[in-house]
Enzyme design. Structure first.
Site, short mmCIF file in Angstrom:
data_model
loop_
_atom_site.label_atom_id
_atom_site.label_comp_id
_atom_site.label_asym_id
_atom_site.label_seq_id
_atom_site.Cartn_x
_atom_site.Cartn_y
_atom_site.Cartn_z
N HIS A 123 0.87 -1.18 0.00
CA HIS A 123 0.00 0.00 0.00
C HIS A 123 0.91 1.23 0.00
O HIS A 123 2.01 1.18 0.55
CB HIS A 123 -0.83 -0.05 1.29
CG HIS A 123 -1.92 0.95 1.40
ND1 HIS A 123 -1.68 2.26 1.73
CD2 HIS A 123 -3.26 0.83 1.26
CE1 HIS A 123 -2.83 2.92 1.78
NE2 HIS A 123 -3.81 2.07 1.50
N ASP A 200 3.46 -4.28 7.93
CA ASP A 200 2.20 -3.54 7.84
C ASP A 200 1.09 -4.57 8.04
O ASP A 200 0.78 -5.36 7.14
CB ASP A 200 2.12 -2.87 6.47
CG ASP A 200 0.75 -2.28 6.18
OD1 ASP A 200 -0.18 -2.46 6.99
OD2 ASP A 200 0.60 -1.65 5.12
N GLN A 203 -4.17 -5.24 7.16
CA GLN A 203 -5.18 -6.19 6.67
C GLN A 203 -5.18 -7.49 7.47
O GLN A 203 -6.00 -8.37 7.20
CB GLN A 203 -4.93 -6.51 5.19
CG GLN A 203 -5.17 -5.33 4.26
CD GLN A 203 -6.63 -4.88 4.26
OE1 GLN A 203 -7.54 -5.66 4.56
NE2 GLN A 203 -6.87 -3.63 3.92
N LYS A 226 -10.18 -1.13 10.92
CA LYS A 226 -10.29 -2.35 10.10
C LYS A 226 -10.53 -3.57 11.00
O LYS A 226 -10.47 -4.70 10.56
CB LYS A 226 -9.02 -2.55 9.28
CG LYS A 226 -8.82 -1.47 8.20
CD LYS A 226 -7.60 -1.76 7.36
CE LYS A 226 -7.10 -0.57 6.57
NZ LYS A 226 -7.84 -0.31 5.34
N CYS A 364 -4.65 2.35 -3.70
CA CYS A 364 -3.39 2.91 -3.13
C CYS A 364 -2.21 1.99 -3.35
O CYS A 364 -1.37 1.80 -2.46
CB CYS A 364 -3.53 3.21 -1.64
SG CYS A 364 -4.77 4.41 -1.26
N1 PMP Z 1 -1.69 -0.76 4.63
C1 PMP Z 1 -2.64 -1.54 4.09
C2 PMP Z 1 -2.26 -2.89 3.56
C3 PMP Z 1 -3.95 -1.07 4.02
O1 PMP Z 1 -4.90 -1.84 3.48
C4 PMP Z 1 -4.26 0.21 4.54
C5 PMP Z 1 -5.68 0.76 4.48
N2 PMP Z 1 -6.26 0.72 3.22
C6 PMP Z 1 -3.24 0.97 5.10
C7 PMP Z 1 -1.97 0.45 5.13
C8 PMP Z 1 -3.48 2.32 5.67
O2 PMP Z 1 -4.28 2.22 6.79
P1 PMP Z 1 -4.94 3.53 7.44
O3 PMP Z 1 -5.63 4.24 6.32
O4 PMP Z 1 -5.88 2.98 8.45
O5 PMP Z 1 -3.84 4.34 8.02
#
Ligand code: PMP
Length: 405
Positions: A123, A200, A203, A226, A364
Site C-alpha cells: 500500500h 504492515d 489487513q 479495520k 493505493c
Molecule cells: N496498509 C494496508 C495494507 C492497508 O490496506 C491500509 C488501508 N487501506 C493501510 C496500510 C493504511 O491504513 P490507514 O488508512 O488505516 O492508516
C-alpha cells in the site's frame, strides 16, 4: 459454524439498512469494517460518563478515562501477545504508525547509501514514508518483486540484500491480492543478516491470530477501524530495545520528562511516542472492539471468511472474461478482479445500484497496478458477518451488469 450469524448481524446496526430499496451488501471490509453496537456504546459511554484528558489531572473523570485508555493498551498487548505494554504505541492509524517508525528509525539508524527493501505489493502508506525518509537521509529504496500469482519472490531476497540493507518493509496481507505473506520466513532471513523487519498488519490484525513474539518482527502496525473499532486509532508495536534507541517522532505534551530552554528530556515508553491529547474515546472504544473479536474468536472469524472467499472465488471463476488478481493458496478474504470489456469503475457504480458496496480503483497500490499493467480493479472483501446469500446476490447482480455491456 460455531456462532450464530443472525445474532451477529443484528449486532451491527448499519448492516440492517436498505440501499436503493435493497438490503445492503457490504463487501468493502478491507477499506474499513463496520462496528458492533457494543463499540458504539463504548464511545457514547465515554463521552457521557467519564470523559477527561488522560494522564494529567488528579480528578475523577480524568482518572477513570486514563484507566480505561490504559486498559485498552493491555488488551492490545494480550491480543498480539507482546511482551510488555510499553511496546504498544497508540497512533491515529497504520499510516501514522508507519510514518512514525520510518522517521524515528531513519533518524537513529539510516545513513547515506543505506538501503531499505520494500515489496512491490505494498500500500502507498508502506512505500511513501520510507521514500521520504530515504530522501532525507540519502538512502535507497529497493523493490522486492512479486510473481503473477501475487506471491512475493522471497528467493530474490538473498540477491537484493547487500551489506547496506538496514530494513525490510512488507505487508502481512496484501489489501489487493489477499496474499498472506510468510512473515516468519522473511524475518528469519532478515535477522540472520542483522536486518530489521517492519510489518504492515493493516489487513491482518482482524483476520489472523497475531503472535508477535512468534513472528519475531521488529515493528508491526495496524488500524482499529479495520478491526470493528473506531476510526482514528492505530497501533505501532516495536521491539523494546529498538524503541528505546529511537528519537521521538513528534514533540509536545505527554512525550516529555522535563522541558528546559537549555534542553528537554523525554518520557519513557510508550509515552515518548504519544505527543499531545490522543484519541481518548476512540482508544477506549477500541478496547470494546478487541473484547468483541476475542469473544467471537479470531480463528472462528477467519474460518468463516475463508469459507466465503472459497465460495465467491468458485462462483466468480465461472464468469467468462473475469480475471482474479491474487491466486495464491495462502489468501485472506479479498478478491480483486476485472472483466473483459467492462471498466472496473462502471462495474462498481452499477453494483452500488443493487445495494452492493465494493471498492474500485487502484487501492493505493500504484506499483502493483503497474505490475499487472492495469488501471485498477473491482475489489470485494469479506468479514465474518457476510453471508453466502449476499455472495449469491453479488454474483447475480454482476452477471446482470456484465450483460448490459
Ligand atoms: N496498509 C494496508 C495494507 C492497508 O490496506 C491500509 C488501508 N487501506 C493501510 C496500510 C493504511 O491504513 P490507514 O488508512 O488505516 O492508516
Amino acid at each position: 459454524m460455531s456462532f450464530d450469524l443472525k445474532k451477529i448481524r443484528e449486532e451491527f446496526p448499519i448492516l440492517q439498512q436498505k440501499i436503493y430499496n435493497r438490503p445492503l451488501v457490504y463487501f468493502d471490509n478491507a477499506a474499513t469494517t463496520q462496528r458492533p453496537q457494543q463499540v458504539i456504546d463504548a464511545l457514547i459511554r465515554t463521552y457521557t460518563e467519564y470523559y477527561g484528558n488522560i494522564h494529567r489531572a488528579a480528578h475523577f473523570l480524568a482518572d477513570k478515562a486514563t484507566l480505561a485508555y490504559e486498559e485498552t493498551r493491555e488488551k492490545v498487548r494480550k491480543l498480539i501477545n507482546a511482551e510488555t505494554r510499553e511496546q504498544i504505541i497508540f497512533t491515529k492509524g497504520t499510516t501514522e504508525s508507519i510514518n512514525l517508525a520510518a522517521f524515528s528509525f531513519g533518524e537513529a539508524f539510516i545513513h547515506e547509501g543505506d538501503e531499505i527493501i520494500v515489496s512491490e505489493m505494498e500500500h502507498h502508506s508502506n512505500i511513501v514514508p520510507w521514500q521520504l525518509m530515504a530522501g532525507r537521509k540519502g538512502a535507497k529504496i529497493v523493490m522486492l518483486p512479486i510473481d503473477d500469482e501475487g506471491r512475493l519472490l522471497i528467493e530474490n531476497m538473498e540477491t537484493l540484500i547487500t551489506p547496506r540493507t538496514k530494513l525490510i518493509a512488507v505487508a502481512h496481507i496484501s489489501n489487493v491480492l489477499g496474499t498472506i505473506n510468510p512473515i516468519r520466513q522473511i524475518t528469519q532471513i532478515a535477522h540472520s543478516k542483522g536486518i530489521r523487519i517492519f510489518i504492515d498488519g493493516a489487513q491482518a490484525a482482524a483476520h489472523l491470530r497475531i503472535d508477535i513474539q512468534d513472528l519475531d518482527v521488529d515493528f508491526y502496525a495496524f488500524s482499529a477501524h479495520k478491526m470493528y473499532g473506531p476510526n482514528g486509532v492505530g497501533v505501532l508495536y516495536g521491539k523494546k530495545e529498538l524503541l528505546e534507541q529511537l528519537p521521538p517522532y513528534q514533540g509536545g505534551g505527554e512525550m516529555i520528562s522535563e522541558v528546559k530552554f537549555s534542553g528537554t528530556t523525554y518520557n519513557e515508553l510508550p509515552y515518548k511516542f504519544e505527543a499531545g491529547t490522543p484519541n481518548i474515546s476512540g482508544v477506549i472504544a477500541f478496547g470494546a472492539a478487541i473484547d468483541y473479536l476475542e469473544n467471537l474468536g479470531i480463528e472462528n472469524a477467519a474460518a468463516r471468511e475463508t469459507e466465503l472467499l472459497n465460495y465467491a472465488t468458485a462462483e466468480l471463476s465461472q464468469i467468462p472474461g473475469l480475471r482474479i488478481y491474487g491466486t495464491q493458496s495462502e489468501k485472506s478474504g479479498v478478491i480483486s478482479f476485472n472483466v473483459d470489456g467492462v471498466h472496473f469503475f462502471d462495474l462498481g457504480t452499477m453494483l452500488d445500484k443493487f445495494g452492493i458496496a465494493v471498492r474500485t480503483g487502484r487501492h493505493c497500490t500504484d506499483p502493483l497496478m503497474d505490475h499487472f499493467d492495469i488501471q485498477g480493479t473491482v475489489r470485494a472483501s469479506f468479514a465474518f458477518y457476510n453471508t453466502k446469500e449476499e455472495i449469491d446476490v453479488f454474483i447475480e447482480a454482476l452477471k446482470k451488469v456484465i450483460s448490459m455491456f
